[in-house]
Enzyme design. Structure first.
Site, PDB file in Angstrom:
ATOM      1  N   GLY A   1      24.607   3.098  -0.667  1.00 39.98           N
ATOM      2  CA  GLY A   1      23.842   2.004  -1.009  1.00 39.98           C
ATOM      3  C   GLY A   1      23.564   1.972  -2.696  1.00 39.98           C
TER       4      GLY A   1
ATOM      5  N   GLY B   1      21.765   0.077  -4.444  1.00 39.37           N
ATOM      6  CA  GLY B   1      20.806  -0.796  -4.633  1.00 39.37           C
ATOM      7  C   GLY B   1      19.415  -0.041  -5.531  1.00 39.37           C
TER       8      GLY B   1
ATOM      9  N   GLU C   1       9.195 -19.299  -3.994  1.00 39.60           N
ATOM     10  CA  GLU C   1       9.991 -19.523  -5.239  1.00 39.60           C
ATOM     11  C   GLU C   1      11.214 -20.552  -5.088  1.00 39.60           C
ATOM     12  OE1 GLU C   1       8.951 -14.973  -7.101  1.00 39.60           O
ATOM     13  OE2 GLU C   1      10.868 -15.295  -5.491  1.00 39.60           O
TER      14      GLU C   1
ATOM     15  N   ALA D   1      11.409  -3.820  -4.746  1.00 38.39           N
ATOM     16  CA  ALA D   1      12.314  -2.924  -5.385  1.00 38.39           C
ATOM     17  C   ALA D   1      11.515  -1.607  -5.763  1.00 38.39           C
ATOM     18  CB  ALA D   1      12.771  -3.738  -6.494  1.00 38.39           C
TER      19      ALA D   1
END
Length: 444
Positions: free
Chosen positions: A30, A32, A190, A335
Site C-alpha cells: 500500500g 497511501g 463536501e 490521513a
C-alpha cells in the site's frame, strides 16, 4: 592465459559480499499515507524495502471529491510512486496486487502466482466503500475512494446536465437534474456543497435549454445530524450553510433502495439519475488473509504496537485496522492517523534492528477535523478551538496545500482555488468516456 592480478579483485569482492550481512527485508503493501510515511521514516536503516501497490500512484484522498466535482484535475491529487521514491535506492517499487499472506512461511502472495519473502511485513491496504449488505447498489451509486471512482462520478454529474439540455420531457429532465448524496460525513458534505455551487455559480452561462439553478441536491443521512464526528454547534452551522446553498438535507432517514431510477428513503421514492455513495467503508480483507479477529466493518484488530496478534513480524496500519484512541473511541480513518501509525511502525522496526527497547504503545494524537462546505465556507474542530466560515476556509486550504507533494502541485492547486473563488469557474469539466462511444453513455 588470464592474468592472476585481474582475478584477485573479483575474488576479494565475492568474499566481502559473502561476509556482508543481508539487509532486513521489509515488505510494505500500500502506497497511501501510512505506507509512504513508513518508507520515509525507514530511510538510513540497514533494510531492503519493497513497496507493493496495485496502482502506480499515491493519491491525496482528502481532495478526491474536488476531482469528482470538476475543481481539480487527476494529476493535481496523485503522483507516481516511482517518482516520489526515485532518490531511494533502498526501495523497490512493484506494481502488483496482494491476495494473501502465508504467515508461517513469511511470504506475501501476489495475484500472478508469485510472492515476496519478508522479515517484516507492513499491511497498509486501505478500505473501500461499503453498502451494508447491498453491493447490488454500487452500479447506481458509486463511492469515492480512487481516481477511477472520481472520474466516474465527474462523468455522471456532467452528463446529467448534458442529457438534461436535450431532454424535452419535464419529469425526465427533473430527474436528470436531481443529485443525491448518501451519507453526511465530511465527504458527503463536501460533495453536496460543491455540486450545489457547480449548478448555481459555474454552469448557468454554459447552457441554453435548461436553468441549472433548478438542479436539486439532496444529502441523505441515516443519523440525526451532518458531520456527526464534529461538535454539535459546528454540525448545526454546516447544515445551515448547506441549506443556504440550496442543498436539501434529509436526516434520520436511511436509504432502503438504490436503482437506475432513483432512491427510496423512509416511505418516499425520489427520482434521481445521479446518486453518490458516501455512507460507509469496508476494510480490505487482510483480517481474512491472516485468520485474525476483526470488527463489523472487517477492520483488523491490532495489538497496542500495531502488530497482528501472535505475529510480531506483521504490522497493519491505516484504514484497514481498528485501534482505540486515548479517549476510548476508535482512531479515525483519516490521513493524519495513517501517517502517525506509519511513523510509529518505523520507530518500532528501528528499535528492533538496534536491539533497543521498543517504544511505548501507539498513541494517536488528534490534530483536528476539517471539512469544506463551499468555496468560501468550512468548519474546523481543534477540540477547544472551533472555527467556521471564511477564516476556516482559508485555514483549510492552506493546510491541504501544505500536505500536497511538490511545489508545482501546490502552486497549481492554489491558483485553481483562487480562480474558483474569484470567478466561479472550474476548469476540469471534462467528460471522459473510456471505451464507451460519446453518443451512447452507459450510465443509468
Amino acid at each position: 592465459m588470464t592474468s592472476p592480478i585481474a582475478v584477485q579483485p573479483q575474488a576479494a569482492d565475492a568474499a566481502a559480499s559473502a561476509r556482508a550481512p543481508e539487509r532486513h527485508r521489509v515488505v510494505i503493501v500500500g502506497g497511501g499515507f501510512g505506507g509512504l510515511e513508513a518508507v520515509q521514516r525507514l530511510s538510513g536503516l540497514p533494510v531492503a524495502i519493497t513497496l507493493v501497490d496495485r496502482r502506480n500512484h499515491h493519491l491525496f484522498q482528502p481532495l478526491l471529491y474536488q476531482v469528482a466535482t470538476a475543481s481539480l484535475a487527476t494529476s493535481e491529487v496523485a503522483w507516481p510512486i516511482r517518482s516520489i521514491l526515485r532518490r531511494r535506492p533502498d526501495v523497490t517499487t512493484l506494481l502488483a496486487t496482494a491476495i494473501g499472506v502465508d504467515a508461517d512461511a513469511h511470504r506475501l502472495l501476489l495475484d500472478d502466482g508469485g510472492g515476496l519473502s519478508y522479515d517484516t511485513l507492513i499491511l497498509a491496504t486501505g478500505a473501500r466503500h461499503a453498502y451494508f449488505g447491498h453491493d447490488e447498489w454500487e452500479p447506481f451509486a458509486p463511492g469515492l475512494k480512487t481516481l477511477e471512482d472520481a472520474t466516474t462520478v465527474r462523468r455522471r454529474i456532467l452528463l446529467a446536465f448534458e442529457r438534461a439540455e436535450r431532454e424535452t420531457d419535464p419529469e425526465q429532465q427533473a430527474a436528470l437534474l436531481t443529485f443525491v448524496i448518501v451519507g453526511a460525513g465530511p465527504t458527503g458534505v463536501e460533495l453536496a456543497g460543491t455540486i450545489a455551487e457547480l449548478a448555481r455559480d459555474t454552469l448557468p452561462p454554459d447552457f441554453r435549454n435548461i436553468d441549472t439553478h433548478k438542479a436539486r441536491v439532496f444529502l441523505i443521512e441515516a443519523g440525526p445530524r451532518v458531520l456527526a464526528g464534529y461538535a454539535e454547534d459546528l454540525s448545526a452551522y454546516a447544515q445551515r450553510s448547506l441549506e443556504r446553498l440550496g442543498v436539501e438535507v434529509v436526516l434520520g432517514q436511511p436509504v432502503s433502495e438504490c436503482t437506475a431510477d432513483g432512491v427510496t428513503y423512509g416511505d418516499r421514492q425520489l427520482a434521481a439519475r445521479t446518486i453518490i455513495w458516501a455512507a460507509g467503508v469496508k476494510a480490505s480483507p487482510v483480517a481474512e488473509w491472516l485468520g485474525a479477529p476483526a470488527d463489523r466493518a472487517g477492520r483488523l484488530m491490532v495489538a497496542p504496537d500495531l502488530t497482528v496478534p501472535g505475529r510480531p513480524d506483521i504490522f497493519a496500519i491505516g484504514d484497514t485496522v481498528t485501534i482505540s484512541a486515548p479517549d476510548g473511541k476508535p482512531v479515525p480513518g483519516i490521513a493524519p492517523a495513517a501517517k502517525q501509525q506509519g511513523r510509529y511502525v518505523a520507530e518500532v522496526i528501528k528499535a528492533r534492528l538496534r536491539g533497543e527497547a521498543a517504544p511505548a504503545a501507539f498513541r494517536y494524537k488528534h490534530a483536528g477535523s476539517l471539512a469544506q462546505i463551499g468555496k468560501r465556507l468550512a468548519v474546523i474542530d481543534f477540540g477547544r478551538i472551533k472555527l467556521r466560515g471564511a477564516l476556516a476556509w482559508w485555514i483549510w486550504g492552506i493546510a491541504h496545500i501544505y500536505f500536497l507533494i511538490g511545489l508545482r502541485t501546490r502552486l497549481t492547486v492554489a491558483v485553481n482555488w483562487l480562480w474558483i473563488h474569484a470567478r466561479n469557474q472550474r476548469s476540469a469539466r471534462l467528460i471522459t468516456q473510456g471505451r464507451n462511444p460519446p453518443d451512447r453513455p452507459v450510465e443509468p
